[in-house]
Write a protein that holds these residues in place. Structure first.
Motif, PDB file in Angstrom:
ATOM      1  N   ASN A  73       0.819  -1.149   0.052  1.00 52.10           N
ATOM      2  CA  ASN A  73      -0.059  -0.067   0.196  1.00 52.10           C
ATOM      3  C   ASN A  73       0.844   1.157   0.087  1.00 52.10           C
ATOM      4  OD1 ASN A  73      -2.181  -1.598   0.240  1.00 52.10           O
ATOM      5  ND2 ASN A  73      -2.177  -1.502   2.243  1.00 52.10           N
ATOM      6  N   TRP A  74       0.466   2.394  -0.759  1.00 53.72           N
ATOM      7  CA  TRP A  74       1.417   3.515  -0.870  1.00 53.72           C
ATOM      8  C   TRP A  74       0.447   4.877  -0.736  1.00 53.72           C
ATOM      9  CZ3 TRP A  74       6.380   3.719  -2.980  1.00 53.72           C
ATOM     10  CH2 TRP A  74       6.974   2.103  -3.208  1.00 53.72           C
ATOM     11  N   VAL A  75       1.199   5.640   0.046  1.00 60.60           N
ATOM     12  CA  VAL A  75       0.767   7.012   0.175  1.00 60.60           C
ATOM     13  C   VAL A  75       1.767   7.935  -0.104  1.00 60.60           C
ATOM     14  CG1 VAL A  75       1.080   7.118   2.706  1.00 60.60           C
ATOM     15  CG2 VAL A  75      -0.380   8.461   1.776  1.00 60.60           C
ATOM     16  N   GLU A 175      -1.602  -2.347  -4.066  1.00 56.98           N
ATOM     17  CA  GLU A 175      -2.981  -2.726  -3.715  1.00 56.98           C
ATOM     18  C   GLU A 175      -3.986  -1.679  -3.786  1.00 56.98           C
ATOM     19  OE1 GLU A 175      -3.070  -5.700  -0.995  1.00 56.98           O
ATOM     20  OE2 GLU A 175      -1.560  -7.234  -2.057  1.00 56.98           O
ATOM     21  N   ASN A 176      -3.310  -0.542  -2.871  1.00 55.20           N
ATOM     22  CA  ASN A 176      -4.179   0.567  -2.305  1.00 55.20           C
ATOM     23  C   ASN A 176      -3.246   1.598  -2.717  1.00 55.20           C
ATOM     24  OD1 ASN A 176      -6.634  -0.627  -1.022  1.00 55.20           O
ATOM     25  ND2 ASN A 176      -5.210  -1.694   0.016  1.00 55.20           N
ATOM     26  N   ALA A 177      -3.788   2.851  -3.005  1.00 52.12           N
ATOM     27  CA  ALA A 177      -2.948   3.993  -3.020  1.00 52.12           C
ATOM     28  C   ALA A 177      -3.565   5.231  -2.980  1.00 52.12           C
ATOM     29  CB  ALA A 177      -2.168   3.881  -4.462  1.00 52.12           C
ATOM     30  N   ILE A 178      -2.843   6.230  -2.344  1.00 52.85           N
ATOM     31  CA  ILE A 178      -3.247   7.412  -2.229  1.00 52.85           C
ATOM     32  C   ILE A 178      -2.413   8.486  -2.741  1.00 52.85           C
ATOM     33  CG2 ILE A 178      -3.988   9.222  -0.490  1.00 52.85           C
ATOM     34  CD1 ILE A 178      -4.901   7.127   1.347  1.00 52.85           C
ATOM     35  N   SER A 197      -3.991   7.599 -11.123  1.00 47.47           N
ATOM     36  CA  SER A 197      -4.903   6.127 -10.960  1.00 47.47           C
ATOM     37  C   SER A 197      -4.466   5.512 -12.158  1.00 47.47           C
ATOM     38  CB  SER A 197      -6.281   6.799 -11.041  1.00 47.47           C
ATOM     39  OG  SER A 197      -7.139   5.391 -11.196  1.00 47.47           O
ATOM     40  N   GLU A 198      -4.218   6.071 -13.574  1.00 49.34           N
ATOM     41  CA  GLU A 198      -4.166   5.278 -14.561  1.00 49.34           C
ATOM     42  C   GLU A 198      -2.768   4.543 -14.470  1.00 49.34           C
ATOM     43  OE1 GLU A 198      -4.370   8.167 -17.634  1.00 49.34           O
ATOM     44  OE2 GLU A 198      -6.312   8.340 -17.363  1.00 49.34           O
ATOM     45  N   LEU A 199      -1.844   5.138 -13.617  1.00 48.17           N
ATOM     46  CA  LEU A 199      -0.554   4.436 -13.563  1.00 48.17           C
ATOM     47  C   LEU A 199      -0.742   3.192 -12.610  1.00 48.17           C
ATOM     48  CD1 LEU A 199       1.733   7.235 -12.570  1.00 48.17           C
ATOM     49  CD2 LEU A 199       1.708   6.418 -14.581  1.00 48.17           C
ATOM     50  N   LEU A 200      -1.678   2.831 -12.010  1.00 51.70           N
ATOM     51  CA  LEU A 200      -1.875   1.626 -11.232  1.00 51.70           C
ATOM     52  C   LEU A 200      -3.153   0.807 -11.640  1.00 51.70           C
ATOM     53  CD1 LEU A 200      -1.007   3.488  -7.890  1.00 51.70           C
ATOM     54  CD2 LEU A 200       0.555   2.132  -9.122  1.00 51.70           C
ATOM     55  N   PRO A 201      -3.400   0.408 -12.715  1.00 50.31           N
ATOM     56  CA  PRO A 201      -4.753  -0.110 -13.217  1.00 50.31           C
ATOM     57  C   PRO A 201      -4.945  -1.500 -12.506  1.00 50.31           C
ATOM     58  CG  PRO A 201      -2.773  -0.725 -14.762  1.00 50.31           C
ATOM     59  CD  PRO A 201      -2.204   0.416 -13.810  1.00 50.31           C
ATOM     60  N   ASN A 202      -4.081  -2.167 -11.600  1.00 47.88           N
ATOM     61  CA  ASN A 202      -4.360  -3.336 -11.059  1.00 47.88           C
ATOM     62  C   ASN A 202      -4.588  -3.091  -9.592  1.00 47.88           C
ATOM     63  OD1 ASN A 202      -3.867  -4.893 -13.463  1.00 47.88           O
ATOM     64  ND2 ASN A 202      -1.703  -4.773 -12.967  1.00 47.88           N
ATOM     65  N   CYS A 208      -7.444  10.219  -4.069  1.00 44.84           N
ATOM     66  CA  CYS A 208      -6.687  11.328  -3.999  1.00 44.84           C
ATOM     67  C   CYS A 208      -7.478  12.183  -2.773  1.00 44.84           C
ATOM     68  CB  CYS A 208      -6.752  12.037  -5.333  1.00 44.84           C
ATOM     69  SG  CYS A 208      -6.155  11.200  -6.569  1.00 44.84           S
ATOM     70  N   ILE A 209      -6.542  12.859  -2.092  1.00 42.56           N
ATOM     71  CA  ILE A 209      -6.865  13.873  -1.006  1.00 42.56           C
ATOM     72  C   ILE A 209      -6.238  15.052  -1.199  1.00 42.56           C
ATOM     73  CG2 ILE A 209      -6.500  14.166   1.422  1.00 42.56           C
ATOM     74  CD1 ILE A 209      -6.474  11.236   1.808  1.00 42.56           C
ATOM     75  N   SER A 210      -7.226  16.140  -1.175  1.00 42.92           N
ATOM     76  CA  SER A 210      -6.685  17.646  -1.280  1.00 42.92           C
ATOM     77  C   SER A 210      -6.827  18.219   0.024  1.00 42.92           C
ATOM     78  CB  SER A 210      -7.606  18.262  -2.325  1.00 42.92           C
ATOM     79  OG  SER A 210      -7.291  19.699  -2.357  1.00 42.92           O
TER      80      SER A 210
END
Length: 406
Positions: A73-75, A175-178, A197-202, A208-210
């Motif tokens: 998982n990535w943030v 698997e999860n990303a922000i 989002s398109e970089l991580l199709p799987n 996203c958070i602003s």
């Protein structure tokens, strides 16, 4: 003599155990103090791609690997720091961290959504955590290849180069990303949200958070032309490509107006969460009031505010809420909008997990529930009894006495 061996062995074993425990305790204490203090990564390979800071130095980020069930998982958090739209102004940044990696700190203290403290950050504490340093002054959007002045404007290339590097380091298996950001970094997160989002199709979830990134145009409030002119200058000087902005927006209005989030958030397809205040301290001070010293005196001591200043703040709060309400009505965007005088929340723990509560939830709880789909959170604080900002004692020295503003 043989009878004493077990006793001696037992004594020595106890000493060894005590020594190991002591060493472990010291190591644990060290890790507890420093586990969020992350070393810088200077991305030298990005220079060949033209991805450089204002002064031509390589871009940089701070990264620590995830662990346990957060290993995939990535943030990512994009740093903010305003913009520059002229050689003179950008030149002032060449000798600090906003224009050069040469002046960036060797380490960065992670906290809040990037904290490894499970109590402070229960949903994301063991993720891969990245803080992307800001040295382009274009919200990671500029791509002006002209550098005769010696000032490089390559924000979009910086973003792309760092993404490539992180994908190679394992983010491709996320698997999860922000993708998050604060202030100008939040604007960058909004711009790049769908592309990320398109970089991580799987991936199972990409969102996203602003944080304090909704810079409002507020066409009916004082200074609307000045605000529009600011973004027009940034777009022109930094060389923000028109085709990088949503065509559904640029087909309706001048492309520079598509830098105002209210004009393009409805076009973002990736799930989005907005953390905002109805009384953004930076926007009020930089985009609405023309006299900086008078603004400072007013916000630090509300009793010194003039009637016109109070009216501007009231009108501004109404405009922000209306803008965000329109966004909430047209898109499935989560949001946490409070009424405290503030700019930025996720870089201090007090803003992330304790100072604000809406619908009985802190920002950390609201974001966690939203990300994992436990609860869709969308709260805008309307408080008719306090037409101005509330007295948030942990965050501002301002006072509020309703009798002064009757």
């Amino acid at each position: 003599m043989a009878k004493n061996i077990p006793a001696m062995f037992d004594h020595r074993l106890k000493l060894i155990i005590c020594l190991v425990i002591s060493m472990s305790t010291n190591i644990s204490a060290h890790l507890t103090a420093d586990y969020n203090n992350i070393s810088i990564t200077i991305l030298g390979s990005a220079v060949a791609k033209g991805a450089v800071c204002l002064d031509g130095s390589p871009p940089a980020y701070y990264y620590v690997k995830g662990f346990g069930d957060g290993v995939n998982n990535w943030v990512l958090d994009l740093e903010g720091g305003g913009w520059c739209a002229s050689d003179d102004f950008c030149a002032t940044r060449l000798k600090n961290n906003l224009g050069s990696s040469k002046y960036m700190n060797g380490t960065h203290e992670f906290g809040q959504i990037k904290s490894q403290n499970q109590t402070e950050n229960p949903d994301f504490y063991n993720w891969n955590r990245v803080y992307v340093a800001y040295c382009d002054s274009s919200s990671f959007m500029g791509d002006n290849i002209q550098s005769e002045t010696g000032i490089n404007r390559r924000g979009a290339r910086i973003f792309n180069a760092i993404m490539e590097d992180l994908l190679a380091k394992g983010m491709a298996n996320a698997e999860n990303a922000i993708l998050a950001g604060g202030s100008a970094g939040a604007l960058g997160a909004l711009f790049h949200c769908d592309g990320f989002s398109e970089l991580l199709p799987n991936a199972k979830r990409v969102k996203c958070i602003s944080d304090s990134g909704v810079f409002v145009h507020a066409v009916h409030l004082p200074g609307a032309d000045r605000r529009a002119n600011l973004f027009a200058k940034v777009a022109a000087y930094q060389g923000i490509p028109v085709d990088s902005l949503p065509s559904s927006c640029t087909s309706r209005m001048n492309s520079s107006l598509c830098l105002f989030p209210e004009n393009f958030i409805g076009d973002i397809k990736t799930p989005l969460f907005l953390i905002e205040t109805a009384f953004d301290q930076y926007q009020l001070g930089s985009h609405y009031f023309s006299n900086g010293s008078a603004w400072k005196n007013c916000t630090e001591h509300l009793e010194l505010c003039t009637p016109s200043q109070l009216q501007v703040m009231k009108d501004y709060g109404i405009a922000v809420r209306q803008t965000l309400q329109e966004i909430s009505d047209t898109t499935s965007v989560g949001m946490f909008v409070h009424s405290c005088l503030r700019h930025g929340h996720t870089y201090e723990s007090s803003g992330w997990d304790s100072s604000y509560v809406l619908a009985n939830k802190t920002i950390a709880q609201a974001v966690g529930d939203w990300f994992y789909g436990r609860d869709f959170f969308q709260e805008i604080d309307y408080d008719n009894e306090l037409p101005l900002f509330k007295n948030c004692t942990k965050l501002t020295a301002s006072t509020y006495d309703p009798s002064l503003y009757a």
